[in-house]
Design a protein around this motif. Structure first.
Motif, PDB file in Angstrom:
ATOM      1  N   PRO A   1     -75.128  -4.776 -11.187  1.00  0.00           N
ATOM      2  CA  PRO A   1     -74.208  -5.917 -11.225  1.00  0.00           C
ATOM      3  C   PRO A   1     -73.625  -6.222  -9.864  1.00  0.00           C
ATOM      4  N   ARG A   2     -73.546  -7.495  -9.528  1.00  0.00           N
ATOM      5  CA  ARG A   2     -73.014  -7.910  -8.240  1.00  0.00           C
ATOM      6  C   ARG A   2     -71.550  -7.527  -8.092  1.00  0.00           C
ATOM      7  N   SER A   3     -70.841  -7.420  -9.203  1.00  0.00           N
ATOM      8  CA  SER A   3     -69.436  -7.022  -9.111  1.00  0.00           C
ATOM      9  C   SER A   3     -69.283  -5.622  -8.553  1.00  0.00           C
ATOM     10  N   ALA A   4     -70.320  -4.795  -8.733  1.00  0.00           N
ATOM     11  CA  ALA A   4     -70.257  -3.428  -8.202  1.00  0.00           C
ATOM     12  C   ALA A   4     -70.508  -3.394  -6.708  1.00  0.00           C
ATOM     13  N   LEU A   5     -71.019  -4.497  -6.139  1.00  0.00           N
ATOM     14  CA  LEU A   5     -71.353  -4.523  -4.730  1.00  0.00           C
ATOM     15  C   LEU A   5     -70.346  -5.295  -3.895  1.00  0.00           C
ATOM     16  N   ALA A   6     -69.613  -6.212  -4.501  1.00  0.00           N
ATOM     17  CA  ALA A   6     -68.762  -7.113  -3.727  1.00  0.00           C
ATOM     18  C   ALA A   6     -67.492  -6.395  -3.281  1.00  0.00           C
ATOM     19  N   VAL A   7     -67.509  -5.905  -2.040  1.00  0.00           N
ATOM     20  CA  VAL A   7     -66.322  -5.228  -1.497  1.00  0.00           C
ATOM     21  C   VAL A   7     -65.981  -5.776  -0.115  1.00  0.00           C
ATOM     22  N   GLY A   8     -66.603  -6.885   0.282  1.00  0.00           N
ATOM     23  CA  GLY A   8     -66.399  -7.434   1.611  1.00  0.00           C
ATOM     24  C   GLY A   8     -65.115  -8.245   1.717  1.00  0.00           C
ATOM     25  N   GLY A   9     -64.764  -8.628   2.936  1.00  0.00           N
ATOM     26  CA  GLY A   9     -63.584  -9.434   3.195  1.00  0.00           C
ATOM     27  C   GLY A   9     -63.893 -10.516   4.201  1.00  0.00           C
ATOM     28  N   ASP A  10     -62.850 -11.171   4.694  1.00  0.00           N
ATOM     29  CA  ASP A  10     -63.015 -12.248   5.655  1.00  0.00           C
ATOM     30  C   ASP A  10     -63.245 -11.681   7.054  1.00  0.00           C
ATOM     31  N   LEU A  11     -63.856 -12.523   7.907  1.00  0.00           N
ATOM     32  CA  LEU A  11     -64.066 -12.139   9.296  1.00  0.00           C
ATOM     33  C   LEU A  11     -62.727 -12.069  10.025  1.00  0.00           C
ATOM     34  N   PRO A  12     -62.612 -11.178  10.984  1.00  0.00           N
ATOM     35  CA  PRO A  12     -61.368 -11.120  11.769  1.00  0.00           C
ATOM     36  C   PRO A  12     -61.277 -12.304  12.728  1.00  0.00           C
TER      37      PRO A  12
ATOM     38  N   ASN B   1     -54.390  -7.318  15.221  1.00  0.00           N
ATOM     39  CA  ASN B   1     -54.570  -6.478  14.035  1.00  0.00           C
ATOM     40  C   ASN B   1     -55.771  -5.554  14.212  1.00  0.00           C
ATOM     41  N   ARG B   2     -55.671  -4.363  13.644  1.00  0.00           N
ATOM     42  CA  ARG B   2     -56.766  -3.397  13.720  1.00  0.00           C
ATOM     43  C   ARG B   2     -57.983  -3.928  12.961  1.00  0.00           C
ATOM     44  N   VAL B   3     -59.151  -3.828  13.578  1.00  0.00           N
ATOM     45  CA  VAL B   3     -60.416  -4.175  12.941  1.00  0.00           C
ATOM     46  C   VAL B   3     -61.254  -2.910  12.874  1.00  0.00           C
ATOM     47  N   ARG B   4     -61.585  -2.492  11.675  1.00  0.00           N
ATOM     48  CA  ARG B   4     -62.453  -1.330  11.513  1.00  0.00           C
ATOM     49  C   ARG B   4     -63.880  -1.808  11.256  1.00  0.00           C
ATOM     50  N   LEU B   5     -64.776  -1.467  12.157  1.00  0.00           N
ATOM     51  CA  LEU B   5     -66.165  -1.879  12.040  1.00  0.00           C
ATOM     52  C   LEU B   5     -66.891  -0.969  11.048  1.00  0.00           C
ATOM     53  N   LEU B   6     -67.476  -1.577  10.022  1.00  0.00           N
ATOM     54  CA  LEU B   6     -68.259  -0.874   9.005  1.00  0.00           C
ATOM     55  C   LEU B   6     -69.650  -1.485   9.036  1.00  0.00           C
TER      56      LEU B   6
ATOM     57  N   ALA C   1     -73.034   5.043  -3.138  1.00  0.00           N
ATOM     58  CA  ALA C   1     -71.652   5.356  -3.499  1.00  0.00           C
ATOM     59  C   ALA C   1     -70.976   6.215  -2.435  1.00  0.00           C
ATOM     60  N   ALA C   2     -71.750   7.118  -1.802  1.00  0.00           N
ATOM     61  CA  ALA C   2     -71.176   7.938  -0.733  1.00  0.00           C
ATOM     62  C   ALA C   2     -70.767   7.068   0.453  1.00  0.00           C
ATOM     63  N   LEU C   3     -71.537   6.013   0.744  1.00  0.00           N
ATOM     64  CA  LEU C   3     -71.170   5.099   1.825  1.00  0.00           C
ATOM     65  C   LEU C   3     -69.978   4.228   1.436  1.00  0.00           C
ATOM     66  N   ARG C   4     -69.935   3.799   0.209  1.00  0.00           N
ATOM     67  CA  ARG C   4     -68.802   2.983  -0.239  1.00  0.00           C
ATOM     68  C   ARG C   4     -67.501   3.740  -0.081  1.00  0.00           C
ATOM     69  N   ALA C   5     -67.545   5.057  -0.316  1.00  0.00           N
ATOM     70  CA  ALA C   5     -66.326   5.852  -0.158  1.00  0.00           C
ATOM     71  C   ALA C   5     -65.833   5.842   1.284  1.00  0.00           C
ATOM     72  N   LEU C   6     -66.770   5.689   2.245  1.00  0.00           N
ATOM     73  CA  LEU C   6     -66.377   5.667   3.652  1.00  0.00           C
ATOM     74  C   LEU C   6     -65.816   4.313   4.074  1.00  0.00           C
ATOM     75  N   MET C   7     -66.024   3.290   3.247  1.00  0.00           N
ATOM     76  CA  MET C   7     -65.522   1.969   3.601  1.00  0.00           C
ATOM     77  C   MET C   7     -64.038   1.811   3.311  1.00  0.00           C
ATOM     78  N   ALA C   8     -63.536   2.611   2.398  1.00  0.00           N
ATOM     79  CA  ALA C   8     -62.120   2.520   2.050  1.00  0.00           C
ATOM     80  C   ALA C   8     -61.275   3.164   3.139  1.00  0.00           C
ATOM     81  N   ALA C   9     -60.066   2.673   3.280  1.00  0.00           N
ATOM     82  CA  ALA C   9     -59.138   3.278   4.252  1.00  0.00           C
ATOM     83  C   ALA C   9     -58.841   4.698   3.825  1.00  0.00           C
ATOM     84  N   PRO C  10     -58.853   5.655   4.749  1.00  0.00           N
ATOM     85  CA  PRO C  10     -58.631   7.060   4.368  1.00  0.00           C
ATOM     86  C   PRO C  10     -57.230   7.280   3.842  1.00  0.00           C
ATOM     87  N   ALA C  11     -57.149   8.084   2.799  1.00  0.00           N
ATOM     88  CA  ALA C  11     -55.844   8.448   2.247  1.00  0.00           C
ATOM     89  C   ALA C  11     -55.214   9.516   3.126  1.00  0.00           C
ATOM     90  N   ALA C  12     -53.904   9.431   3.288  1.00  0.00           N
ATOM     91  CA  ALA C  12     -53.184  10.419   4.102  1.00  0.00           C
ATOM     92  C   ALA C  12     -53.170  11.757   3.390  1.00  0.00           C
TER      93      ALA C  12
END
Length: 623
Positions: free
Chosen positions: A74-85, A102-107, A464-475
């Motif tokens: 399903p495309r809903s499982a893939l859509a995690v992108g945002g707008d360009l900086p 603003n901070r830009v994190r390159l993925l 899924a392992a890569l998707r986990a790296l796209m999220a901001a790290p938890a403190a």
């Protein structure tokens, strides 16, 4: 599925509208019958049906796109992108910032193929360019690192049609014209772009004997390399989406030896310096011969790029296959700090298989010493432009340990754990190999993210392992001050702990550490030389000792001395059987009872019967 015949219509947006509906249905039915489940198949034009008479009559080209099983994801499982900086980007205090601060994190993800012998990004023969760009964006990436070769830019050959079979609009174009279309399509889908000068000669994969490790080679001079960068920067001056200009990928030594691609030997004479004992020429950062100073080369090329495109970010890859940026702190390049970032590469074979919790710390401290100190201390941003794991990495214990440590370092356990995590680009996008040294075009790429059809991820757990790296790290507790608590200060990750064999039990700790004395050489070559000298001296001493033993009985002639003493000195000669022990004399002084003073036996009358040292005695008392 779709079918395309003849010249594409520029006004059409869906590939397949060039054919009639009846023809497309006939093609689908016939291809399904003959080809589904088969590795290869042949479809005769005359057998397709009455709806495609024009195809049979005019011998037009047929293009069919396959549908993979994973397309049902399903495309809903893939859509995690945002707008360009907000562009342009800039570097500041170890981070990449947008125009608003603003901070830009390159993925990112590496899209290979442009450096190969067909001169185009891989996959254009399997899927439309538009669909590939849409999929990359839908997967959550915001950066695409496009590889190319110096040969591709300077020669700009016409690309073969089979390399762009799924994109008829690209037929007849040159390599740079196809590259233009790729850049424009990625830009249209809101993706940032990084340029990667992967090799000089098309079709190479990095190794010491490919003669492509320096910024010049036997075919292309340093001036050619600088000219190439000027031409690219001028060509894409108006493309704001191109933000990174990776000047040289995997700078490394070049060595004499067979080149797997060309079937010939690499001749290092082009480097104009004598090779070392291993037949190699090593580039240095700021020392050695001037033409082998990597710092001077990147400054020259970087200034040329900034002259043509002032808002570009110059990306400088570390030496030794991108593993080391140690000398940047003491001798940075003379480039604008706001326009300079660095590249680091991280692969499993860079490290021993450290085990246990101590191995986690050793791995993090090694990366921090090699390049992590740059973002940690706010010197400059570092983008990990290459790292990757096999699709079934969880089945391999050493690879899983390595990836878990890399993931932790990119996220909460690294130098930017409290500032959003490190920037990175995964290696690589293509699910099949595109050729090169020790690679076969069309075979499965174990590190590839997409399936063979370029329509979805090949393995959901892998992605899924890569998707986990796209999220901001938890403190995490203690993660933000990992490098401030002194745990890496006295840790010698280069020599301890040693790499343990696979049979080493998990529950058994590493052997105790051995500390070398202060006089022990730190260089491996010096250590080897010292060991040889000590072994030679020991051999000479042993030989002298044996000679002394052989000749110590000077009264005997040499032959007799040799026969008598050879077995005493040389352990390689078996010793004879031990002689029978001498018979003890019957006379012993213990027969004299010292307490009562009574002799148990009479004193021998004959001297010959008395013990030798008591022959002059006349009684027990005198003895």
């Amino acid at each position: 599925s779709f079918a395309a015949f003849g010249e594409p219509l520029e006004s059409r947006t869906v590939c397949g509208q060039e054919a009639s509906a009846k023809c497309a249905a006939d093609v689908r039915q016939r291809v399904t019958q003959l080809c589904v489940g088969e590795r290869r198949c042949v479809v005769e034009a005359a057998s397709i049906g009455a709806g495609c008479l024009r195809l049979a009559r005019e011998a037009q080209v047929l293009t069919v796109r396959w549908t993979c099983r994973s397309d049902s994801l399903p495309r809903s499982a893939l859509a995690v992108g945002g707008d360009l900086p907000a562009l342009p980007l800039r570097a500041a205090k170890g981070l990449i910032l947008d125009a608003k601060g603003n901070r830009v994190r390159l993925l990112g993800v590496n899209w290979l193929g442009g450096h190969d012998v067909e001169y185009v990004p891989a996959g254009l023969d399997k899927a439309p360019l538009r669909e590939i760009a849409r999929l990359i964006r839908a997967l959550g990436f915001n950066l695409v690192r496009l590889s190319f070769s110096t040969e591709m830019v300077i020669s700009d050959p016409r690309v073969p049609e089979h390399a762009v079979a799924a994109n008829p609009k690209l037929y007849g174009l040159t390599a740079l014209q196809v590259f233009d279309r790729v850049v424009s399509e990625l830009d249209r889908h809101g993706l940032l772009i990084g340029m990667d000068n992967h090799m000089h000669d098309a079709g190479r994969y990095g190794h010491d004997t490919d003669c492509n490790g320096l910024w010049f080679s036997s075919r292309y001079s340093a001036d050619d390399w600088v000219y190439m960068w000027r031409a690219l920067a001028r060509r894409y001056r108006a493309k704001r989406a191109i933000v990174l200009f990776g000047l040289k990928n995997d700078p490394r030594r070049v060595c004499r030896g067979p080149d797997p691609d060309r079937g010939a030997d690499c001749n290092v004479d082009f480097a104009a310096v004598p090779p070392d004992d291993e037949g190699c020429v090593q580039a240095n950062w700021s020392t050695g011969p001037e033409h082998l100073r990597y710092r001077d080369a990147v400054m020259r090329a970087g200034k040329v790029v900034l002259d043509e495109k002032p808002d570009a970010l110059i990306s400088i890859c570390g030496l030794d296959y991108g593993a080391s940026l140690v000398e940047i702190a003491t001798s940075p390049p003379d480039l604008p700090p706001a326009r300079t970032v660095y590249e680091a590469h991280e692969h499993q074979w860079f490290h021993p298989d450290w085990r246990g919790g101590r191995g986690d710390l050793l791995h993090a401290c090694k990366l921090d010493a090699k390049w992590g100190f740059l973002p940690r201390d706010g010197v400059a941003p570092v983008v990990v432009t290459e790292f990757g794991m096999a699709r079934r990495y969880q089945e391999d214990a050493p690879e899983k340990r390595w990836f878990d440590r890399v993931a932790a370092y990119l996220q909460h356990d690294g130098p930017l754990g409290d500032r959003g995590g490190l920037d990175w680009a995964y290696w690589q996008l293509a699910g099949v190999q595109d050729g090169g040294a020790s690679r076969a075009g069309g075979d499965e790429d174990a590190y590839g993210l997409l399936n063979d059809c370029w329509t979805a991820p090949a393995d959901e757990a892998h992605f899924a392992a890569l998707r986990a790296l796209m999220a901001a790290p938890a403190a995490l507790p203690g993660s933000s001050d990992r490098f401030g608590d002194g745990r890496c200060q006295d840790l010698d990750w280069e020599t301890w702990p040693p790499a343990l064999p696979q049979w080493w039990p998990q529950w058994l700790p590493p052997p105790p550490r051995f500390s070398w004395p202060q006089w022990w050489p730190s260089s491996e070559d010096a250590r080897s030389e010292l060991i040889v000298q000590v072994a030679g001296a020991a051999g000479v001493l042993i030989a002298l000792f044996c000679l002394c033993c052989l000749c110590r009985r000077r009264r005997r002639p040499w032959g007799a001395a040799l026969a008598a003493n050879a077995r005493r000195c040389c352990w390689c000669i078996p010793r004879p059987a031990a002689p029978a022990p001498r018979r003890r004399p019957s006379f012993e002084l213990r027969r004299w009872h010292t307490v009562s003073g009574v002799a148990l036996e009479p004193w021998p009358a004959q001297e010959a019967e008395r013990p030798r040292r008591y022959q002059n005695a006349t009684s027990y008392t005198s003895a």
